[in-house]
Design a protein around this motif. Structure first.
Motif, short mmCIF file in Angstrom:
data_model
loop_
_atom_site.label_atom_id
_atom_site.label_comp_id
_atom_site.label_asym_id
_atom_site.label_seq_id
_atom_site.Cartn_x
_atom_site.Cartn_y
_atom_site.Cartn_z
N ARG A 21 -19.53 -55.13 54.82
CA ARG A 21 -19.53 -53.84 54.12
C ARG A 21 -20.60 -53.78 53.06
N ALA A 23 -20.89 -51.78 49.40
CA ALA A 23 -19.91 -51.13 48.52
C ALA A 23 -20.59 -50.61 47.25
N GLU A 57 -17.57 -47.08 45.80
CA GLU A 57 -16.75 -47.65 44.72
C GLU A 57 -16.83 -46.77 43.48
N TYR A 203 -12.70 -53.05 38.64
CA TYR A 203 -13.45 -53.40 39.85
C TYR A 203 -12.83 -54.60 40.58
N VAL A 207 -11.76 -54.11 44.48
CA VAL A 207 -12.60 -54.71 45.51
C VAL A 207 -11.78 -55.67 46.38
N LEU A 225 -23.57 -60.29 41.28
CA LEU A 225 -22.11 -60.19 41.43
C LEU A 225 -21.46 -61.54 41.73
N1 GLU Z 1 -19.63 -51.66 43.59
C1 GLU Z 1 -20.34 -52.85 43.20
C2 GLU Z 1 -21.73 -52.49 42.72
O1 GLU Z 1 -22.27 -51.48 43.13
C3 GLU Z 1 -20.49 -53.84 44.32
C4 GLU Z 1 -19.22 -54.42 44.74
C5 GLU Z 1 -19.31 -55.53 45.75
O2 GLU Z 1 -20.21 -55.53 46.61
O3 GLU Z 1 -18.44 -56.38 45.71
O4 GLU Z 1 -22.29 -53.23 41.93
#
Ligand code: GLU
Length: 313
Positions: A21, A23, A57, A203, A207, A225
């Motif tokens: 995915r 996100a 998200e 988050y 997630v 991340l």
């Molecule tokens: N929504 C998060 C972002 O844009 C990424 C989340 C993920 O890939 O775990 O930084």
């Protein structure tokens, strides 16, 4: 990328079960760095014969301007990154996050917290320390044993090894590119927030619940991340969810050496020439340029390049 070139060893074997995915948080249009992460997750899914999903998200609603989600989806479509299922918006998933929180509360892992940032700083100072990490204070555990009559503001997860002890918990995990990683969740991160004082879902919880619900087997995302992964693995363990494979891709740095992000003013992706944008993202991922002249052709050749050099799980 520093992923070892071990030809498509796992590709066939994993064909049936792979779900990947992208996100994005729709806080603005995609920039060059986000295209690298999107492309890497798409290529990895395609190279494994898997499915690729997009999850918007948007739990932090105040940070998501109207229309940014549609803009992100249209940017991805322009470079040929189309999901295999309709996208999911996290803003529609509140009931699932609440159910997960209820479960953690019932098991004693999650607890209400009455502390403001000021309270936390004062408690840390009273213990003679200044424990801060990436600008976040490591929560000293003040409300672990009750609120003492104060009103609850947020909900936190106990980061210790057991539900009623103080023994610290270390999480070891393997990243496909970065190799073995380790973090002491209790001392380096502390009890972290699941539901924020402003009523928004954190988050970390959203997630994990959604990766579990969507049966994501492989998380491919930017290296910024990576540090969240131990928190997410801990939540997976406590919610009885499988831990996916992780691959954190190299970050795209701006001229000032800082990570490109909307916060530090990164330019929206220039899609006047989608093929050129893909080529630039491919260079960042260390993909060989195989001289394609259309977007579909470039993507097909990039899947081959990824499979040959970067596919190892
Ligand atoms: N929504 C998060 C972002 O844009 C990424 C989340 C993920 O890939 O775990 O930084």
């Amino acid at each position: 990328m520093r992923v070892e070139a071990r030809a498509a060893a796992g590709a066939g074997r994993d064909a049936a079960g792979y779900v990947g995915r992208f996100a994005p948080s729709p806080t603005g249009p995609l920039h060059e760095g986000s295209l690298v992460a999107a492309l890497a997750s798409w290529l990895d899914a395609r190279a494994h014969g898997g499915r690729w999903l997009i999850r918007i998200e948007d739990v932090d609603r105040p940070r998501c301007p109207p229309g940014a989600d549609a803009m992100v989806l249209s940017q991805l479509a322009q470079v040929g990154l189309l999901p295999d299922e309709p996208p999911v918006w996290q803003s529609t998933r509140g009931a699932a996050y609440q159910a997960a929180l209820d479960r953690l509360v019932a098991a004693g892992w999650a607890y209400p917290c009455a502390c403001s940032r000021k309270d936390i700083a004062a408690a840390i100072a009273a213990r003679g320390g200044q424990r801060e990490r990436h600008g976040e204070l490591v929560y000293p555990g003040t409300c672990r044993h009750g609120l003492d009559g104060r009103p609850a503001r947020a909900w936190r997860l106990r980061s210790t090894a057991t539900v009623d002890g103080e023994v610290p918990l270390r999480i070891d995990w393997r990243d496909r590119r970065l190799g073995l990683q380790s973090q002491d969740l209790t001392t380096e991160v502390g009890d972290f927030v699941l539901l924020r004082a402003d009523g928004l879902w954190a988050y970390q919880l959203a997630v994990v619940v959604d990766d579990g619900w969507q049966q994501v087997t492989d998380v491919v995302r930017g290296e910024d991340l990576a540090d969240n992964t131990p928190r997410q693995i801990r939540l997976q363990q406590l919610l009885g969810l499988p831990t996916p494979h992780y691959l954190h891709t190299p970050l795209v740095l701006g001229d000032n050496g800082e990570k490109l992000s909307k916060q530090n003013g990164a330019q929206a992706l220039d899609l006047a020439d989608p093929l050129a944008a893909l080529r630039r993202a491919g260079v960042r991922l260390g993909l060989p340029d195989r001289g394609a002249t259309t977007v579909p052709d470039w993507l097909a050749r990039a899947v081959d390049g990824w499979r040959e050099r970067l596919c190892t799980r």
